[in-house]
Design an enzyme around this catalytic site. Structure first.
Site, PDB file in Angstrom:
ATOM      1  N   GLU A   1       0.885  -1.175   0.000  1.00 51.32           N
ATOM      2  CA  GLU A   1       0.000   0.000   0.000  1.00 51.32           C
ATOM      3  C   GLU A   1       0.913   1.212   0.000  1.00 51.32           C
ATOM      4  O   GLU A   1       1.670   1.432   0.938  1.00 51.32           O
ATOM      5  CB  GLU A   1      -0.900   0.008   1.238  1.00 51.32           C
ATOM      6  CG  GLU A   1      -1.834  -1.177   1.323  1.00 51.32           C
ATOM      7  CD  GLU A   1      -2.859  -1.242   0.203  1.00 51.32           C
ATOM      8  OE1 GLU A   1      -3.146  -0.197  -0.407  1.00 51.32           O
ATOM      9  OE2 GLU A   1      -3.339  -2.340  -0.079  1.00 51.32           O
TER      10      GLU A   1
ATOM     11  N   CYS B   1      -1.895   8.790   4.193  1.00 51.65           N
ATOM     12  CA  CYS B   1      -1.909   8.274   2.823  1.00 51.65           C
ATOM     13  C   CYS B   1      -3.150   8.746   2.078  1.00 51.65           C
ATOM     14  O   CYS B   1      -3.168   8.770   0.855  1.00 51.65           O
ATOM     15  CB  CYS B   1      -1.852   6.760   2.855  1.00 51.65           C
ATOM     16  SG  CYS B   1      -3.013   6.052   4.019  1.00 51.65           S
TER      17      CYS B   1
HETATM   18  P1  NAP Z   1       9.041   4.416   3.722  1.00 48.01           P
HETATM   19  O1  NAP Z   1      10.100   5.435   3.824  1.00 48.01           O
HETATM   20  O2  NAP Z   1       8.809   3.777   2.415  1.00 48.01           O
HETATM   21  O3  NAP Z   1       9.389   3.318   4.829  1.00 48.01           O
HETATM   22  C1  NAP Z   1       8.629   2.136   5.025  1.00 48.01           C
HETATM   23  C2  NAP Z   1       9.562   0.970   5.298  1.00 48.01           C
HETATM   24  O4  NAP Z   1      10.190   0.577   4.077  1.00 48.01           O
HETATM   25  C3  NAP Z   1      10.683   1.270   6.263  1.00 48.01           C
HETATM   26  O5  NAP Z   1      10.873   0.148   7.094  1.00 48.01           O
HETATM   27  C4  NAP Z   1      11.875   1.469   5.368  1.00 48.01           C
HETATM   28  O6  NAP Z   1      13.061   1.075   6.009  1.00 48.01           O
HETATM   29  C5  NAP Z   1      11.596   0.517   4.239  1.00 48.01           C
HETATM   30  N1  NAP Z   1      12.215   0.917   2.986  1.00 48.01           N
HETATM   31  C6  NAP Z   1      12.050   2.094   2.339  1.00 48.01           C
HETATM   32  N2  NAP Z   1      12.740   2.107   1.184  1.00 48.01           N
HETATM   33  C7  NAP Z   1      13.340   0.895   1.084  1.00 48.01           C
HETATM   34  C8  NAP Z   1      14.182   0.282   0.114  1.00 48.01           C
HETATM   35  N3  NAP Z   1      14.541   0.929  -0.994  1.00 48.01           N
HETATM   36  N4  NAP Z   1      14.602  -0.962   0.337  1.00 48.01           N
HETATM   37  C9  NAP Z   1      14.244  -1.604   1.463  1.00 48.01           C
HETATM   38  N5  NAP Z   1      13.473  -1.082   2.430  1.00 48.01           N
HETATM   39  C10 NAP Z   1      13.017   0.151   2.243  1.00 48.01           C
HETATM   40  O7  NAP Z   1       7.627   5.028   4.146  1.00 48.01           O
HETATM   41  P2  NAP Z   1       7.281   5.942   5.408  1.00 48.01           P
HETATM   42  O8  NAP Z   1       8.058   7.185   5.366  1.00 48.01           O
HETATM   43  O9  NAP Z   1       7.308   5.134   6.622  1.00 48.01           O
HETATM   44  O10 NAP Z   1       5.730   6.271   5.193  1.00 48.01           O
HETATM   45  C11 NAP Z   1       5.282   7.398   4.506  1.00 48.01           C
HETATM   46  C12 NAP Z   1       4.684   6.987   3.171  1.00 48.01           C
HETATM   47  O11 NAP Z   1       3.790   5.897   3.356  1.00 48.01           O
HETATM   48  C13 NAP Z   1       3.868   8.051   2.501  1.00 48.01           C
HETATM   49  O12 NAP Z   1       4.147   8.060   1.147  1.00 48.01           O
HETATM   50  C14 NAP Z   1       2.435   7.609   2.747  1.00 48.01           C
HETATM   51  O13 NAP Z   1       1.525   8.095   1.812  1.00 48.01           O
HETATM   52  C15 NAP Z   1       2.581   6.142   2.690  1.00 48.01           C
HETATM   53  N6  NAP Z   1       1.520   5.473   3.429  1.00 48.01           N
HETATM   54  C16 NAP Z   1       0.648   4.699   2.735  1.00 48.01           C
HETATM   55  C17 NAP Z   1      -0.391   4.097   3.405  1.00 48.01           C
HETATM   56  C18 NAP Z   1      -1.360   3.254   2.668  1.00 48.01           C
HETATM   57  O14 NAP Z   1      -2.170   2.611   3.280  1.00 48.01           O
HETATM   58  N7  NAP Z   1      -1.327   3.198   1.368  1.00 48.01           N
HETATM   59  C19 NAP Z   1      -0.522   4.242   4.788  1.00 48.01           C
HETATM   60  C20 NAP Z   1       0.398   5.021   5.461  1.00 48.01           C
HETATM   61  C21 NAP Z   1       1.424   5.619   4.750  1.00 48.01           C
HETATM   62  P3  NAP Z   1      14.239   2.108   6.352  1.00 48.01           P
HETATM   63  O15 NAP Z   1      13.594   3.406   6.747  1.00 48.01           O
HETATM   64  O16 NAP Z   1      14.938   1.423   7.423  1.00 48.01           O
HETATM   65  O17 NAP Z   1      15.007   2.216   5.090  1.00 48.01           O
END
Ligand code: NAP
Length: 479
Positions: free
Chosen positions: A232, A269
Site C-alpha cells: 500500500e 496516505c
Molecule cells: P518508507 O520510507 O517507504 O518506509 C517504510 C519501510 O520501508 C521502512 O521500514 C523502510 O526502512 C523501508 N524501505 C524504504 N525504502 C526501502 C528500500 N529501498 N529498500 C528496502 N526497504 C526500504 O515510508 P514511510 O516514510 O514510513 O511512510 C510514509 C509513506 O507511506 C507516505 O508516502 C504515505 O503516503 C505512505 N503510506 C501509505 C499508506 C497506505 O495505506 N497506502 C498508509 C500510510 C502511509 P528504512 O527506513 O529502514 O530504510
C-alpha cells in the site's frame, strides 16, 4: 533512538522461528487465534500510559491522536478475532460429485484455503500503532493463520520494541508458538531486503512510500521463488466538486477541505493532494476560500527530519514549476512546523506532466482547473491510481447526466474508495472497506490492507479432489 541493524544471522533466526511456528499456527482453531488477538488488544490498551508518551517522543503526533490510534488498533485486533472466531478463515466450498461424463459430470471437490506461511510486515512511519507492529497487516495475517516477522520502522524504534515485548509476553502466556510474532530492526535498506530474500518468507505486507514499495516489490519478484507483495503506497486522492456543489455549499466544503489537507500535518496516505475545479467565478471563489482557510491552518511538526526534508523538496519543485501558479508559498524555518502549500495549474498542463501526479507527503495540494466535466474525467485518467477519489454534488435518487455518470465511472476505475460525502482522511475498519486501488496506490489492487477483507490476502485456495472423509470433515481447517 535508532535501531541497531539486525545482522543477517538475526534476520535468518527470526524467519526460522516463524517457519517453525507456521504449521502449528496454520492448524490453530478460530478460538485460539481469537484468544491471541484479543490478548494483544488488551495488552496494547493496558500499556497506554507507557506507550503514548513513548510514541509522542518519537513521532510528535500528540497524545490525543496517539491514544485514539491505540483504540483503533485494539478495535481492529478484536474485529479480526471476531471474524476468525466466526469461521471466515475456514470458509470453504463443497461441490458434490455429479455422475456422468464431463463437462457435466465431475468428482467431489472441496475448495479450501491454506495460510501462505510467514509474512514479512513493513511498518509505516506515520501510523506508529495502526500500521505498525500490531497494526492491520499483523492482525489480518495472524487471523489468517500466518506468523509475522515485523520490519520495525526506524522512525519509532523504541515504541516498536516496547510493543513487540508486550506482544511476545502475551504469546508466551497463552502458550502460542513462540515464532508466531518476531521482529527485525534497522535503519537502512539492507535489513528489509535481507528479510524479503529469506526463502521461508511467503508474502510481504508493506505500507509506506512509493519508492520504498517499488524497490522491495522488485526484491520480492527477483527471488528464485517470487512471492506476493501486498504494497500500500502513497496516493494523491483527488477531490472533485461538481459545479452544483460549489454553488450550494462551496464555502463550507472549501473550509472542510483545508482542514483535511492540514490534518496530521498532511501525513496521511489519504490526504487530499489534488482539487479538480472548473474555471470560472464559482471555481475562483472556492480557490479563494480554500487558500484563506489553508493559510489559517497551523500544522504540527512533521514526523522526522527526512520526511520534513522530503516535503520541502517537493514543494520547492512545485514552487519552481513554470506551469504552476503559486497560491500559498510561505515557508517555515527548518526547526518550525511546516507551512501549508497550495498552487494552481491548468488541466492540460497537469495531464501533460506526470511529475505533478506524484505525492508530496505533507500539507500540500494542487488545484487543477478544468473547462468541463469531460476534462475532469481526463484528469482522473491521468492520475491512473489512487487510494481515494472524492466526488461532491452527486446526492439524490435520480441518475445524473451522462457526463456526471462518466465521472463516477472514471473515479471507480482509478480508486479503491470513492467518497460521495466528507473528506478522504479517516479510513473506517469494517467489512465493506477497500483500502488499495490501482497502481501506484497499491501493488495488489485486488486486495485491501484496511478492513476485514484484508484477511483474504494471506490465504491461498486449494481444491481438494475426492478428499477422504476425515479430511473433508475438517471443513476448511488446515491439517
Ligand atoms: P518508507 O520510507 O517507504 O518506509 C517504510 C519501510 O520501508 C521502512 O521500514 C523502510 O526502512 C523501508 N524501505 C524504504 N525504502 C526501502 C528500500 N529501498 N529498500 C528496502 N526497504 C526500504 O515510508 P514511510 O516514510 O514510513 O511512510 C510514509 C509513506 O507511506 C507516505 O508516502 C504515505 O503516503 C505512505 N503510506 C501509505 C499508506 C497506505 O495505506 N497506502 C498508509 C500510510 C502511509 P528504512 O527506513 O529502514 O530504510
Amino acid at each position: 533512538m535508532t535501531l541497531a541493524d539486525s545482522t543477517p544471522t538475526q534476520i535468518a533466526a527470526a524467519v526460522q522461528a516463524a517457519e517453525s511456528a507456521a504449521p502449528t499456527w496454520a492448524r490453530s482453531s478460530g478460538a485460539e487465534r481469537a484468544r491471541l488477538l484479543r490478548g494483544l488488544a488488551t495488552a496494547l490498551g493496558g500499556a497506554r500510559d507507557i506507550l503514548v508518551p513513548l510514541a509522542d517522543r518519537e513521532t510528535g503526533l500528540g497524545a490525543a491522536r496517539l491514544s485514539g490510534e491505540i483504540d483503533r488498533t485494539a478495535f481492529q485486533l478484536r474485529g479480526f478475532a471476531d471474524l476468525v472466531e466466526g469461521g471466515a478463515a475456514f470458509a470453504h466450498t463443497d461441490d458434490a460429485a455429479v455422475a456422468g461424463a464431463p463437462p457435466v459430470g465431475h468428482p467431489y471437490l472441496q475448495r479450501v484455503r491454506v495460510p501462505l506461511g510467514p509474512v514479512a510486515m513493513f511498518s509505516a512511519s506515520n501510523f506508529p500503532f495502526a500500521f505498525s507492529v500490531l497494526g492491520g497487516d499483523t492482525a489480518s495475517a495472524l487471523a489468517a493463520g500466518c506468523p509475522v516477522v515485523v520490519k520495525a520502522h526506524p522512525g519509532h524504534a523504541e515504541l516498536s520494541r516496547a510493543v513487540m515485548a508486550l506482544a511476545q509476553k502475551v504469546v508466551a502466556e497463552q502458550g502460542a508458538p513462540a515464532g508466531v510474532l518476531g521482529m527485525v530492526e534497522g535503519a537502512g535498506i539492507e535489513v528489509g531486503v535481507g528479510l524479503v530474500q529469506q526463502p521461508a518468507v511467503a508474502a510481504v505486507a508493506f505500507t509506506g512510500s512509493f519508492r520504498g514499495g517499488r524497490a522491495l516489490e522488485q526484491v520480492a519478484l527477483q527471488r528464485p521463488r517470487p512471492i506476493p507483495f501486498f504494497g500500500e503506497l502513497g496516493s494523491i486522492n483527488p477531490v472533485v466538486p461538481l459545479p452544483g456543489a460549489l454553488k450550494a455549499n462551496g464555502t463550507a466544503l472549501a473550509q472542510g477541505l483545508a482542514a483535511s489537507i492540514a490534518m496530521g500535518c498532511g501525513q496521511f496516505c489519504t490526504s487530499p493532494g489534488v482539487v479538480v475545479l472548473p474555471t470560472g467565478a464559482e471555481g475562483d471563489a472556492f480557490v479563494a476560500t480554500l487558500s484563506q482557510a489553508l493559510a489559517a491552518q497551523t500544522p504540527h511538526a512533521m514526523l522526522n527530519a527526512p520526511i520534513r526534508a522530503g516535503f520541502e523538496r517537493g514543494v520547492q519543485a512545485w514552487g519552481q514549476h513554470a506551469k504552476l501558479q503559486p497560491l500559498l508559498t510561505e515557508r517555515a524555518a527548518a526547526d518550525a512546523p511546516p507551512r501549508p502549500f497550495l498552487a494552481q495549474v491548468s488541466a492540460a498542463d497537469f495531464i501533460a506532466d506526470e511529475h505533478l501526479h506524484e505525492e508530496v507527503f505533507g500539507p500540500a495540494a494542487l488545484v487543477v482547473r478544468t473547462r468541463d466535466l469531460a476534462q475532469a474525467a481526463q484528469v482522473l485518467q491521468a492520475i491512473g491510481g489512487s487510494l481515494t477519489v472524492t466526488l461532491w454534488g452527486f446526492e439524490g435518487a435520480t441518475e445524473p447526466g451522462a457526463a456526471e455518470v462518466e465521472l463516477v465511472r472514471n473515479a471507480t476505475q482509478i480508486a479503491g474508495r470513492v467518497l460521495f460525502a466528507g473528506v478522504p482522511t479517516g479510513v473506517a475498519v469494517t467489512q465493506g472497506q477497500q483500502h488499495g486501488g490501482p497502481y501506484p496506490s497499491s501493488t495488489a489492487p485486488a486486495s485491501t490492507s484496511v478492513g476485514y477483507a484484508a484477511l483474504d490476502r494471506f490465504l491461498r485456495p486449494v481444491a481438494l479432489q475426492d478428499p477422504p472423509a476425515w479430511l473433508a470433515q475438517r471443513a476448511g481447517v488446515p491439517v
